[in-house]
Motif scaffolding. Structure first.
Motif, short mmCIF file in Angstrom:
data_model
loop_
_atom_site.label_atom_id
_atom_site.label_comp_id
_atom_site.label_asym_id
_atom_site.label_seq_id
_atom_site.Cartn_x
_atom_site.Cartn_y
_atom_site.Cartn_z
N LEU A 11 0.82 -1.21 0.00
CA LEU A 11 0.00 0.00 0.00
C LEU A 11 0.86 1.26 0.00
O LEU A 11 0.52 2.25 -0.65
N THR A 12 1.98 1.22 0.74
CA THR A 12 2.88 2.39 0.78
C THR A 12 3.49 2.65 -0.59
O THR A 12 3.55 3.80 -1.05
N PHE A 13 3.92 1.58 -1.25
CA PHE A 13 4.48 1.73 -2.59
C PHE A 13 3.43 2.26 -3.56
O PHE A 13 3.70 3.14 -4.39
N GLN A 14 2.21 1.74 -3.45
CA GLN A 14 1.13 2.19 -4.32
C GLN A 14 0.81 3.66 -4.07
O GLN A 14 0.59 4.43 -5.01
N HIS A 15 0.81 4.05 -2.81
CA HIS A 15 0.54 5.43 -2.43
C HIS A 15 1.61 6.37 -3.03
O HIS A 15 1.29 7.41 -3.59
N LEU A 16 2.85 5.94 -2.90
CA LEU A 16 3.96 6.75 -3.42
C LEU A 16 3.91 6.80 -4.94
O LEU A 16 4.15 7.85 -5.55
N TYR A 17 3.59 5.68 -5.57
CA TYR A 17 3.52 5.61 -7.03
C TYR A 17 2.45 6.56 -7.57
O TYR A 17 2.70 7.32 -8.52
N LEU A 18 1.26 6.51 -6.99
CA LEU A 18 0.17 7.37 -7.44
C LEU A 18 0.51 8.84 -7.22
O LEU A 18 0.23 9.69 -8.08
N SER A 19 1.15 9.15 -6.09
CA SER A 19 1.52 10.53 -5.79
C SER A 19 2.57 11.03 -6.78
O SER A 19 2.48 12.16 -7.28
N PHE A 20 3.57 10.21 -7.05
CA PHE A 20 4.62 10.58 -8.01
C PHE A 20 4.03 10.78 -9.40
O PHE A 20 4.38 11.74 -10.10
N LEU A 21 3.15 9.87 -9.81
CA LEU A 21 2.59 9.94 -11.15
C LEU A 21 1.75 11.21 -11.33
O LEU A 21 1.86 11.91 -12.35
N GLY A 22 0.92 11.51 -10.34
CA GLY A 22 0.11 12.72 -10.41
C GLY A 22 0.95 13.98 -10.40
O GLY A 22 0.71 14.91 -11.17
N THR A 23 1.98 14.00 -9.53
CA THR A 23 2.86 15.16 -9.46
C THR A 23 3.66 15.34 -10.75
O THR A 23 3.85 16.46 -11.22
N LEU A 24 4.11 14.24 -11.30
CA LEU A 24 4.88 14.30 -12.55
C LEU A 24 4.03 14.86 -13.69
O LEU A 24 4.49 15.73 -14.45
N ALA A 25 2.79 14.39 -13.79
CA ALA A 25 1.91 14.87 -14.86
C ALA A 25 1.60 16.36 -14.70
O ALA A 25 1.73 17.15 -15.65
N GLY A 26 1.22 16.75 -13.49
CA GLY A 26 0.91 18.16 -13.25
C GLY A 26 2.14 19.04 -13.32
O GLY A 26 2.09 20.17 -13.82
N GLY A 27 3.28 18.50 -12.84
CA GLY A 27 4.53 19.26 -12.88
C GLY A 27 4.96 19.52 -14.31
O GLY A 27 5.47 20.60 -14.63
N LEU A 28 4.77 18.54 -15.18
CA LEU A 28 5.13 18.71 -16.59
C LEU A 28 4.28 19.80 -17.24
O LEU A 28 4.80 20.66 -17.98
N VAL A 29 2.98 19.79 -16.95
CA VAL A 29 2.09 20.82 -17.49
C VAL A 29 2.50 22.20 -16.97
O VAL A 29 2.60 23.16 -17.73
N GLY A 30 2.75 22.28 -15.66
CA GLY A 30 3.15 23.55 -15.06
C GLY A 30 4.46 24.06 -15.62
O GLY A 30 4.62 25.26 -15.90
N PHE A 31 5.42 23.15 -15.82
CA PHE A 31 6.73 23.54 -16.35
C PHE A 31 6.61 24.06 -17.78
O PHE A 31 7.19 25.10 -18.12
N LEU A 32 5.87 23.34 -18.62
CA LEU A 32 5.72 23.75 -20.01
C LEU A 32 4.99 25.09 -20.12
O LEU A 32 5.35 25.95 -20.93
N LEU A 33 3.96 25.27 -19.29
CA LEU A 33 3.24 26.55 -19.28
C LEU A 33 4.17 27.69 -18.86
O LEU A 33 4.16 28.77 -19.47
#
Length: 205
Positions: A11-33
């Motif tokens: 569950l901890t790995f899954q929690h970290l994975y989902l958090s990283f994936l969401g942050t990566l996607a949003g971070g990429l959008v924010g960076f490009l903007l």
């Protein structure tokens, strides 16, 4: 309720994975903007304002709204975390890039560097500590918000916390809450140390 070490680790790995994936996607959008609006102050104000509006929406309300579009599951949580990650990355990247001393840009132009080379070799390295600070805020925030993903059928440590609340099982609640808090603290401390080291290196150039 299964509170065994293998299950909690999963569950901890899954929690970290989902958090990283969401942050990566949003971070990429924010960076490009941010890279696009860094020479367009009016557009920057509009996009940052929109990102601030999203940030004011309560997590459970945003996930409920996204549920209508994406249904139950991890996708809805990832999209929600991505939306929350846009503001800190967009704002910090923009401020970091516009805060680069124009003298360095003039030096790059004088050396015959192209705008792309100036961005990659001068602007981005100098702004990176500030950009990393935005990523740190986004990721730590995502770790906390991901715990409510259980309400829209997602996984992670929120599963144990929610089941503990349903059965008024304090050991289960604590067992789920402690790893989530530790993840946030460890990432905050670790990324802060990296950020300070990068800032020190940048200032010595």
């Amino acid at each position: 309720m299964d509170l065994s070490l293998p299950y909690m680790a999963q569950l901890t790995f899954q929690h970290l994975y989902l958090s990283f994936l969401g942050t990566l996607a949003g971070g990429l959008v924010g960076f490009l903007l941010a890279t696009w609006v860094r020479r367009r102050p009016r557009c920057a104000s509009v996009f940052i304002g929109l990102a601030e509006v999203i940030q004011t929406i309560p997590g459970i309300a945003l996930l409920a709204f996204l549920l209508l579009a994406f249904g139950l599951g991890d996708t809805t949580l990832i999209v929600g975390l991505a939306l929350y990650s846009i503001l800190p990355v967009l704002q910090n990247t923009y401020e970091g890039l516009v805060g680069v001393d124009p003298v360095y840009l003039d030096i790059g132009k004088g050396m015959g560097m192209t705008p792309g080379e100036i961005f990659r070799q001068i602007e981005l390295p100098l702004a990176f500590p500030v950009i990393l600070a935005g990523l740190r805020v986004a990721l730590v925030t995502a770790i906390g918000i991901a715990t409510i993903g259980v309400f829209i059928g997602s996984g992670g440590l929120g599963v144990v916390i929610y089941r503990g609340l349903q059965t008024i099982d304090m050991p289960a609640i604590v067992t789920g809450a402690i790893p989530a808090a530790l993840l946030a603290v460890l990432l905050e401390v670790g990324l802060s140390l990296v950020e300070r080291r990068l800032s020190k290196t940048t200032s010595q150039r």
